[in-house]
Design an enzyme around this catalytic site. Structure first.
Site, PDB file in Angstrom:
ATOM      1  N   ARG A  99      66.197  17.930 -15.881  1.00  0.00           N
ATOM      2  CA  ARG A  99      65.407  17.576 -14.752  1.00  0.00           C
ATOM      3  C   ARG A  99      64.662  18.521 -14.501  1.00  0.00           C
ATOM      4  O   ARG A  99      63.520  18.207 -13.501  1.00  0.00           O
ATOM      5  CB  ARG A  99      66.519  17.180 -13.787  1.00  0.00           C
ATOM      6  CG  ARG A  99      67.353  15.858 -14.161  1.00  0.00           C
ATOM      7  CD  ARG A  99      68.345  15.583 -13.292  1.00  0.00           C
ATOM      8  NE  ARG A  99      69.523  16.441 -13.029  1.00  0.00           N
ATOM      9  CZ  ARG A  99      70.628  16.326 -14.287  1.00  0.00           C
ATOM     10  NH1 ARG A  99      70.655  15.469 -14.913  1.00  0.00           N
ATOM     11  NH2 ARG A  99      71.426  17.093 -14.082  1.00  0.00           N
ATOM     12  N   GLU A 148      79.289  24.038 -13.847  1.00  0.00           N
ATOM     13  CA  GLU A 148      80.384  23.735 -13.210  1.00  0.00           C
ATOM     14  C   GLU A 148      81.155  22.666 -13.901  1.00  0.00           C
ATOM     15  O   GLU A 148      82.420  22.634 -13.623  1.00  0.00           O
ATOM     16  CB  GLU A 148      79.618  22.829 -12.107  1.00  0.00           C
ATOM     17  CG  GLU A 148      80.479  22.237 -10.845  1.00  0.00           C
ATOM     18  CD  GLU A 148      79.709  21.186 -10.000  1.00  0.00           C
ATOM     19  OE1 GLU A 148      78.732  21.011 -10.172  1.00  0.00           O
ATOM     20  OE2 GLU A 148      80.653  20.852  -9.068  1.00  0.00           O
TER      21      GLU A 148
END
Ligand code: AMP
Length: 178
Positions: free
Chosen positions: A64, A101
């Site tokens: 992204r 994460e």
């Protein structure tokens, strides 16, 4: 940036619970990218903090960061450099492995992608734990770039990712508190 533009951007980002793993709330920016007004607001917001700073290279982190990095690079008069997942770049690379994460990953960039001393900005969609960004900073440093800072669309403030890159300037269009 105008508050109405931030509101437009915020309204077009979708929360997807439990993706890609249980407990993760994924920030889905595809509705934002797919909206003509939202795309303009996003590109303008990502570029705005960095005008007048003589940015020469914008590094976008796969995937992204490619979408969010290349249009600001054009707006800032800079080149665009992809930072990719392991094994994707064809020429000689520098690489860094880091914790996410969710999971572990390796990113790479071409050794000759940034001219030594070039004023460099790193762009990604989300600042979460900061592991990706810290690895990106190490890579820019490895190849000799002068890292001006980081631009994110979204900062997940509750994960304190900015602690890992706090020696650099950090700009985020949206701060998510919890
Ligand atoms: P981190 O290294 O933990 O800061 O994670 C940042 C990278 O993981 C970015 O490239 C994001 O694209 C992705 N990421 C982490 N958490 C999320 C999330 N909640 N929603 C969307 N993308 C995320």
């Amino acid at each position: 940036m105008a508050e109405f533009a931030v509101d437009t951007i915020r309204a077009l980002i979708r929360d997807i619970p439990d993706f890609p793993e249980p407990g993760i709330v994924f920030k889905d920016i595809t509705p934002l990218l797919g909206d003509a007004e939202g795309l303009v607001a996003t590109v303008d917001a990502m570029a705005a903090p960095w005008t007048e700073l003589g940015v020469e290279a914008v590094v976008g982190i796969e995937a992204r960061g490619f979408i969010l990095g290349a249009p600001p690079a054009r707006a800032l008069g800079a080149g665009f450099v992809p930072m990719r997942k392991a094994g994707k770049l064809p020429a000689a690379t520098a690489s860094a492995t880091y914790g996410l994460e969710y999971g572990v990953d390796t990113i790479e960039m071409h050794l000759d992608a940034i001219r030594p001393g070039a004023r460099t900005l790193v762009i990604d969609d989300v600042l979460a734990t900061g592991g990706t960004a810290a690895a990106a900073a190490a890579l820019v440093n490895d190849v000799g770039g002068d890292l001006l800072g980081f631009g994110f669309l979204i900062e997940l403030c509750f994960l304190n990712g900015r602690q890992k890159i706090d020696q650099h300037r950090i700009e985020a269009v949206l701060a998510v508190e919890g």
